[in-house]
Motif scaffolding. Structure first.
Motif, PDB file in Angstrom:
ATOM      1  N   CYS A  20       0.817  -1.215   0.000  1.00 48.83           N
ATOM      2  CA  CYS A  20       0.000   0.000   0.000  1.00 48.83           C
ATOM      3  C   CYS A  20       0.850   1.265   0.000  1.00 48.83           C
ATOM      4  O   CYS A  20       0.326   2.367  -0.135  1.00 48.83           O
ATOM      5  CB  CYS A  20      -0.919   0.012   1.215  1.00 48.83           C
ATOM      6  SG  CYS A  20      -0.015   0.134   2.767  1.00 48.83           S
ATOM      7  N   SER A  21       2.161   1.093   0.225  1.00 50.67           N
ATOM      8  CA  SER A  21       3.113   2.222   0.215  1.00 50.67           C
ATOM      9  C   SER A  21       2.989   3.163   1.406  1.00 50.67           C
ATOM     10  O   SER A  21       3.635   4.210   1.430  1.00 50.67           O
ATOM     11  CB  SER A  21       2.982   3.072  -1.060  1.00 50.67           C
ATOM     12  OG  SER A  21       3.502   2.389  -2.135  1.00 50.67           O
ATOM     13  N   ARG A  22       2.170   2.821   2.370  1.00 48.13           N
ATOM     14  CA  ARG A  22       2.079   3.721   3.524  1.00 48.13           C
ATOM     15  C   ARG A  22       3.427   3.844   4.222  1.00 48.13           C
ATOM     16  O   ARG A  22       3.816   4.925   4.668  1.00 48.13           O
ATOM     17  CB  ARG A  22       0.996   3.234   4.497  1.00 48.13           C
ATOM     18  CG  ARG A  22      -0.354   3.822   4.140  1.00 48.13           C
ATOM     19  CD  ARG A  22      -1.535   3.119   4.778  1.00 48.13           C
ATOM     20  NE  ARG A  22      -1.630   3.261   6.216  1.00 48.13           N
ATOM     21  CZ  ARG A  22      -2.734   3.021   6.915  1.00 48.13           C
ATOM     22  NH1 ARG A  22      -3.868   2.645   6.270  1.00 48.13           N
ATOM     23  NH2 ARG A  22      -2.762   3.134   8.205  1.00 48.13           N
ATOM     24  N   CYS A  23       4.159   2.731   4.305  1.00 48.92           N
ATOM     25  CA  CYS A  23       5.474   2.784   4.966  1.00 48.92           C
ATOM     26  C   CYS A  23       6.438   3.669   4.187  1.00 48.92           C
ATOM     27  O   CYS A  23       7.160   4.485   4.772  1.00 48.92           O
ATOM     28  CB  CYS A  23       6.050   1.377   5.091  1.00 48.92           C
ATOM     29  SG  CYS A  23       6.120   0.483   3.534  1.00 48.92           S
ATOM     30  N   CYS A  50       8.050   7.159   5.584  1.00 44.31           N
ATOM     31  CA  CYS A  50       9.495   7.398   5.670  1.00 44.31           C
ATOM     32  C   CYS A  50       9.862   8.685   4.924  1.00 44.31           C
ATOM     33  O   CYS A  50      10.759   9.407   5.346  1.00 44.31           O
ATOM     34  CB  CYS A  50      10.246   6.208   5.091  1.00 44.31           C
ATOM     35  SG  CYS A  50      11.991   6.236   5.505  1.00 44.31           S
ATOM     36  N   GLU A  51       9.155   8.966   3.845  1.00 43.66           N
ATOM     37  CA  GLU A  51       9.445  10.187   3.084  1.00 43.66           C
ATOM     38  C   GLU A  51       8.791  11.408   3.719  1.00 43.66           C
ATOM     39  O   GLU A  51       9.448  12.383   4.071  1.00 43.66           O
ATOM     40  CB  GLU A  51       8.937  10.026   1.644  1.00 43.66           C
ATOM     41  CG  GLU A  51       9.718   8.962   0.888  1.00 43.66           C
ATOM     42  CD  GLU A  51       9.175   8.691  -0.498  1.00 43.66           C
ATOM     43  OE1 GLU A  51       8.186   9.345  -0.893  1.00 43.66           O
ATOM     44  OE2 GLU A  51       9.732   7.822  -1.176  1.00 43.66           O
ATOM     45  N   THR A  73       6.772  11.836   6.594  1.00 46.09           N
ATOM     46  CA  THR A  73       6.776  12.088   8.039  1.00 46.09           C
ATOM     47  C   THR A  73       8.197  12.206   8.570  1.00 46.09           C
ATOM     48  O   THR A  73       8.529  13.140   9.285  1.00 46.09           O
ATOM     49  CB  THR A  73       6.051  10.941   8.777  1.00 46.09           C
ATOM     50  OG1 THR A  73       4.790  10.730   8.158  1.00 46.09           O
ATOM     51  CG2 THR A  73       5.871  11.241  10.239  1.00 46.09           C
ATOM     52  N   GLN A  74       9.021  11.243   8.198  1.00 46.86           N
ATOM     53  CA  GLN A  74      10.372  11.199   8.766  1.00 46.86           C
ATOM     54  C   GLN A  74      11.391  11.937   7.906  1.00 46.86           C
ATOM     55  O   GLN A  74      12.330  12.528   8.407  1.00 46.86           O
ATOM     56  CB  GLN A  74      10.784   9.725   8.960  1.00 46.86           C
ATOM     57  CG  GLN A  74      12.254   9.489   9.233  1.00 46.86           C
ATOM     58  CD  GLN A  74      12.782  10.244  10.439  1.00 46.86           C
ATOM     59  OE1 GLN A  74      12.025  10.614  11.344  1.00 46.86           O
ATOM     60  NE2 GLN A  74      14.076  10.518  10.442  1.00 46.86           N
ATOM     61  N   GLY A  75      11.226  11.890   6.591  1.00 44.14           N
ATOM     62  CA  GLY A  75      12.183  12.584   5.715  1.00 44.14           C
ATOM     63  C   GLY A  75      13.476  11.842   5.519  1.00 44.14           C
ATOM     64  O   GLY A  75      14.494  12.437   5.185  1.00 44.14           O
ATOM     65  N   THR A  76      13.454  10.516   5.691  1.00 43.43           N
ATOM     66  CA  THR A  76      14.695   9.746   5.524  1.00 43.43           C
ATOM     67  C   THR A  76      14.777   9.053   4.162  1.00 43.43           C
ATOM     68  O   THR A  76      15.858   8.782   3.662  1.00 43.43           O
ATOM     69  CB  THR A  76      14.841   8.721   6.680  1.00 43.43           C
ATOM     70  OG1 THR A  76      15.068   9.456   7.888  1.00 43.43           O
ATOM     71  CG2 THR A  76      15.989   7.764   6.470  1.00 43.43           C
ATOM     72  N   PHE A  77      13.663   8.737   3.557  1.00 44.49           N
ATOM     73  CA  PHE A  77      13.629   8.124   2.227  1.00 44.49           C
ATOM     74  C   PHE A  77      14.409   6.809   2.196  1.00 44.49           C
ATOM     75  O   PHE A  77      15.149   6.529   1.251  1.00 44.49           O
ATOM     76  CB  PHE A  77      14.179   9.091   1.152  1.00 44.49           C
ATOM     77  CG  PHE A  77      13.334  10.314   0.949  1.00 44.49           C
ATOM     78  CD1 PHE A  77      13.337  11.356   1.874  1.00 44.49           C
ATOM     79  CD2 PHE A  77      12.509  10.429  -0.154  1.00 44.49           C
ATOM     80  CE1 PHE A  77      12.553  12.493   1.701  1.00 44.49           C
ATOM     81  CE2 PHE A  77      11.713  11.562  -0.339  1.00 44.49           C
ATOM     82  CZ  PHE A  77      11.742  12.593   0.605  1.00 44.49           C
ATOM     83  N   ALA A  78      14.249   6.009   3.243  1.00 44.65           N
ATOM     84  CA  ALA A  78      14.982   4.739   3.303  1.00 44.65           C
ATOM     85  C   ALA A  78      14.291   3.638   2.505  1.00 44.65           C
ATOM     86  O   ALA A  78      14.915   2.632   2.171  1.00 44.65           O
ATOM     87  CB  ALA A  78      15.134   4.296   4.753  1.00 44.65           C
ATOM     88  N   LEU A  79      12.999   3.796   2.241  1.00 44.42           N
ATOM     89  CA  LEU A  79      12.232   2.708   1.626  1.00 44.42           C
ATOM     90  C   LEU A  79      11.792   3.070   0.209  1.00 44.42           C
ATOM     91  O   LEU A  79      11.570   4.238  -0.102  1.00 44.42           O
ATOM     92  CB  LEU A  79      10.980   2.410   2.463  1.00 44.42           C
ATOM     93  CG  LEU A  79      11.211   2.032   3.930  1.00 44.42           C
ATOM     94  CD1 LEU A  79       9.879   1.824   4.632  1.00 44.42           C
ATOM     95  CD2 LEU A  79      12.069   0.772   4.035  1.00 44.42           C
ATOM     96  N   THR A  80      11.660   2.039  -0.613  1.00 47.92           N
ATOM     97  CA  THR A  80      11.081   2.227  -1.949  1.00 47.92           C
ATOM     98  C   THR A  80      10.202   1.027  -2.259  1.00 47.92           C
ATOM     99  O   THR A  80      10.282  -0.005  -1.594  1.00 47.92           O
ATOM    100  CB  THR A  80      12.151   2.290  -3.065  1.00 47.92           C
ATOM    101  OG1 THR A  80      12.978   1.138  -2.936  1.00 47.92           O
ATOM    102  CG2 THR A  80      12.971   3.536  -3.023  1.00 47.92           C
TER     103      THR A  80
END
Ligand code: SF4
Ligand code: SF4
Ligand code: SF4
Ligand code: FES
Length: 956
Positions: free
Chosen positions: A173-176, A180-181, A183-190
């Motif tokens: 669903c891409s919520r994670c 990460c992008e 809320t957190q601003g880390t962009f660790a996940l794709t």
């Protein structure tokens, strides 16, 4: 908009719109008016209609991928997704029709056909949105069967210490990814791959090895059991929750402690938290296990000498022994040979009763707080210039900033949740200026963020920099004279203006001193002065200097001259380190001030407290921590009550501190653990963790937030009760039955807290002081129409280089800071799984300096200063500039403060932690101090007869 009532714990599916214009529509027969831009899903929820959803949640922008939230709109063809469709004036929407029910069941069938059918044994059974939606759409059977191609055998990733990732349960669903992008601003996940092959990826690494900073936003956003806390797997779904406040940093995040009986199952950041809006970092969300760590001390102990084993005794014995020692020492050496130290880890109420005990019962103003070693220059500098010892804004204010200047702070490590909010604003296009000797992550190591200017000044030259910036503003005609004329003392402005305009304060004249190109300083000054709303955020890189107070005043001068005060988006914002630095200062724990920063020599204020407390009070300011320690070393200060503070690790020049402690006759330590200071104590009162008590913390934005007891104190008492018991044993009963009564007393005696009470805090969630008759709900932005002192006052800030000079013997400058996963002296975080990210302190050194000394990555190196020597492993990095080394101080055996010196701020004695001249050489054994420390601490642990844990670092 104001008429809309939002309910706690309801997910409205998409974020609120803040548009002024309202539109009215009809949803399932209910008329509702909402701000333009509101999604149909959000409006429906406001109207009491829940539309099924999976990919939407109100903390994230709508995405429109799951197709579960389709609706029908009269007069329109098709079935638009309600999460991505905005409300339009006059439309009629149907969310529940037979056709929609069919479509939704079909969507759910597809999801469920590729999902493990283990609901009954799944850890999130009963707390799973997929399960809920299957129920909501009335799914009873899956026509496609379960045997088709699927992801059910995908391997779990359990590498993160706190949560697991089980891709077999993922609905993509891409919520994670979005959490990460966005809320957190880390962009660790794709999301990797396409169609059936698409899957969540942490950059083809496991979570622990990836860019992930373990904030948990993805875990919270995940609607299935794919990303889930390990504590939930172990303990099951929580049964009830209590709202409380994080006990780590000055952001002051609000959390729901989700419980099963007396056991915390997880800490979920509170969506309604004024400081964090539902976000958290690895410390607050996950690192609370220290509260039940086996090292927790739960029984009082006493001993005659620090070379004696500890004796476990009853509370009565411990309290009576402590009281008899205080009486004895008071009678023998006088009341001024005694004092107390409070901590910014304590609640406001605990700090208040401790300073009351010292002033009213010990009979001296010898009370100080750990803010002495961090933000005391903030208190002084802002009081002088603006009239109030506090930051000027809310955190949310940053969303209206056009230019953000960060001076001597590292928000992504030190204030992570605020950093996420700041990063969001920077991704929206705000400009960024960073003044820091080190290339902190925000310089260019955060995705989609790059500092416009990095002023990588030499440590110790802050005041020269602020003069150079001011010089440009003044000499290039960038002063907002209207603001200055209306709001500030013109005469003080003229004197300051003429001072900074001198040629010796120009960026060119100071270029060599600063080590920053004059053009860069000029460009940064122009950007700050002309770029729209400009806000300054600063940290200990400003305050922990011999001119810390001067620099704070310099920052306030610059903000006043450019008109950047008194509205949203601007301001002077100290990023407070610990959770309650602001509060501990507000509560009168400095030796010269009562609550609300009123001087002890002020007769009217003293009379107020004397009447309330029924004891005569001294009009003489008491001793600051360094004065107490100096006098103790000389044998003239004999008894110390130290609550929640670990001066033997956190204060500079460790050997001086421990010598002072050894010289005292009665050291009483109240803490969760046998900390470094407790090893020199004669009485140990075990303290309660933040989960075990009620009170309030005040964060960096003056926000007073509730701390609420979620379990019984393991030691038997909340900390204020222990102080009250000691007071009673000394003949002065404190008659409170609950922490709320202490706050009532504070409110009665402190004008800025006049309207504060536990009841109001619980009603409003939190309150930013001043809270009084004029501002009954608190004050988000300060100095709006006038400064607290009336007119803002400019101060001349003459740069005086530190006396801590480099020379041939000590050619490098050591500066210190902290990292994300550990917290200050590490007493809490070292007792959590956060150690996986930072097992030891290392020293960062530039490749040139390392090469000159034959130092390789991972070598043990001796760091020698004028105060002492310690040994750490080397980390070779260009994050530090040549001539500068950097370390953290989270592990006591690192001895970072063995090398820091007694130099301190001229006005407040805040230590100059950020500048120590040192030499670095390769070594192959621990320093003498470390060897002594190892033997001493092992003996002390044996004296406590406990299997306490110790981190040990051994040169190979
Ligand atoms: S891990 Fe969770 S949030 Fe992420 S895509 Fe899968 S189901 Fe959605
Ligand atoms: S824990 Fe935080 S940083 Fe890590 S992947 Fe999830 S959202 Fe990103
Ligand atoms: S940002 Fe600070 S207050 Fe918030 S969770 Fe992290 S440590 Fe706690
Ligand atoms: S919730 Fe709207 S498309 Fe998923």
């Amino acid at each position: 908009m104001d008429d809309i009532k939002y309910k706690a714990n309801v997910d409205y599916g998409t974020p609120k719109s803040v548009a002024e214009k309202q539109v009215t529509l009809n949803i399932d027969g209910v008329d509702i008016s909402v701000p333009e831009g509101t999604s149909i899903m959000h409006a429906a929820q406001l109207a009491g209609v829940t539309v099924p959803k999976l990919c939407a949640t109100d903390s994230l922008e709508p995405f429109g991928s799951c197709r579960l939230c389709l609706v029908e709109i009269e007069g329109r063809r098709g079935y638009p997704a309600s999460c991505t469709t905005s409300c339009v004036e006059g439309i009629k929407v149907h969310t529940q029709t037979p056709k929609l029910a069919d479509i939704r069941r079909g969507v759910m069938e597809l999801y469920i056909s590729d999902h493990p059918l283990d609901c009954l044994t799944c850890a999130t059974n009963g707390d799973c949105e997929l399960q809920d939606m299957a129920g909501a759409v009335g799914l009873r059977e899956v026509r496609y069967g379960y045997d088709g191609e699927n992801h059910l055998s995908s391997a779990k990733d359990e590498s993160n210490p706190y949560f697991t990732f089980d891709p077999s349960k993922c609905i993509v669903c891409s919520r994670c990814v979005r959490a990460c992008e966005e809320t957190q601003g880390t962009f660790a996940l794709t999301i990797e791959g396409r169609g059936f092959g698409s899957k969540v990826s942490a950059g083809n690494k496991d979570f622990l090895e990836s860019e992930c900073v373990s904030c948990g936003a993805c875990v919270q956003a995940c609607p299935t059991a794919t990303l889930i806390e390990k504590t939930v797997i172990d303990a099951g779904v929580p049964e009830h929750s209590i709202t409380t406040t994080c006990a780590y940093c000055g952001v002051g995040c609000s959390f729901n402690a989700e419980m099963k009986g007396e056991e915390v199952v997880r800490m979920t950041p509170n969506k309604d938290g004024g400081a964090n809006h539902g976000h958290a970092c690895v410390k607050g969300r996950f690192a609370w296990g220290y509260a039940t760590h086996k090292d927790r001390m739960t029984k009082p102990m006493i001993r005659k000498r620090i070379t004696d084993p500890w004796q476990e005794v009853s509370w009565d014995e411990a309290i009576n022994y402590a009281a008899s020692e205080i009486k004895r020492i008071g009678a023998k050496y006088g009341k001024d040979a005694m004092g107390g130290i409070t901590s910014s880890r304590c609640t406001n109420e605990e700090v208040y009763v401790t300073q009351k005990l010292v002033r009213a019962v010990f009979g001296t103003n010898n009370v100080d707080t750990c803010a002495r070693v961090c933000h005391s220059p903030t208190g002084y500098g802002l009081k002088q210039t603006l009239g109030e010892s506090a930051g000027t804004q809310t955190f949310d204010s940053v969303m209206k900033s056009d230019v953000i200047m960060i001076i001597g702070a590292n928000p992504t490590d030190g204030h992570p949740v605020f950093a996420s909010q700041m990063k969001r604003r920077l991704r929206e296009g705000a400009k960024l200026i960073i003044a820091d000797p080190r290339a902190i992550d925000l310089v260019e190591n955060s995705p989609h963020i790059r500092a416009d200017y990095h002023l990588n000044l030499r440590p110790g030259t802050n005041v020269a920099l602020i003069s150079a910036l001011a010089h440009v503003v003044v000499t290039e005609g960038l002063v907002k004279e209207d603001f200055v004329k209306e709001r500030c003392e013109w005469d003080s402005y003229v004197v300051w203006r003429d001072f900074v305009a001198k040629p010796e304060n120009s960026p060119e004249a100071l270029e060599k001193e600063l080590g920053v190109k004059a053009d860069t300083v000029r460009a940064a000054a122009r950007m700050y002065a002309t770029g729209g709303n400009a806000a300054i955020y600063y940290g200990l890189g400003v305050t922990e200097h011999s001119q810390g107070s001067t620099m704070v005043m310099g920052i306030a001068n610059l903000a006043m001259a450019t008109g950047n005060l008194g509205r949203e988006g601007v301001g002077v914002n100290p990023l407070r380190g610990q959770n309650n630095v602001q509060g501990s200062c507000d509560m009168g724990s400095m030796p010269h001030e009562f609550t609300g920063y009123r001087h002890v020599s002020d007769d009217a204020t003293r009379a107020l407290f004397e009447a309330a407390w029924g004891r005569p009070l001294s009009s003489e300011p008491g001793l600051r921590i360094p004065n107490m320690l100096d006098l103790a070393s000389e044998g003239r200060f004999k008894a110390l009550y130290c609550v929640g503070e670990d001066i033997a690790q956190s204060d500079p020049n460790t050997q001086h501190v421990t010598h002072a402690l050894e010289n005292m006759e009665c050291v009483i330590v109240q803490d969760l653990f046998l900390n470094e200071t407790a090893m020199y104590a004669h009485v140990f009162f075990p303290g309660a963790s933040f989960l075990e008590k009620s009170g309030t913390f005040t964060n960096a934005e003056r926000r007073i937030s509730p701390v609420r007891r979620v379990m019984a104190p393991k030691n038997g008492f909340e900390d204020w009760e222990i102080t009250a018991k000691l007071s009673e044993a000394l003949g002065y009963p404190m008659r409170y039955s609950h922490a709320s009564e202490i706050m009532d007393e504070i409110a009665a005696l402190t004008p800025t807290f006049k309207g504060v009470s536990f009841k109001k805090i619980d009603e409003l969630g939190s309150i930013q002081w001043p809270c009084d008759d004029e501002n009954p709900a608190g004050t988000p932005t300060m100095h709006v129409d006038e400064f607290v002192r009336g007119k803002g006052k400019f101060f001349v800030t003459q740069y005086v280089p530190t006396t801590e000079k480099v020379n041939a013997k000590y050619p490098l400058i050591l500066t210190t800071g902290r990292i994300l996963s550990q917290y200050n002296v590490g007493a809490q975080t070292r007792r959590t799984k956060n150690v996986e990210w930072h097992k030891e302190d290392v020293v960062e050194i530039h490749p040139h300096d390392a090469e000159d000394r034959g130092i390789h990555e991972g070598d043990w190196v001796g760091i020698t200063s004028r105060a002492g020597e310690t040994v750490l492993r080397a980390k070779i990095t260009e994050r530090v500039q040549p001539g500068v080394i950097y370390t953290t101080f989270h592990h006591p055996e690192s001895g970072a403060n063995v090398i820091t010196t007694d130099n301190s701020d001229w006005a407040t004695n805040c230590p100059e932690f950020k500048v120590t001249a040192v030499q670095v050489t390769r070594v192959n054994q621990l320093s003498d101090w470390q060897q002594h420390y190892k033997t001493f601490s092992e003996a002390q642990i044996a004296f406590a007869n406990k299997k306490l844990s110790k981190n040990t670092q051994q040169p190979a």
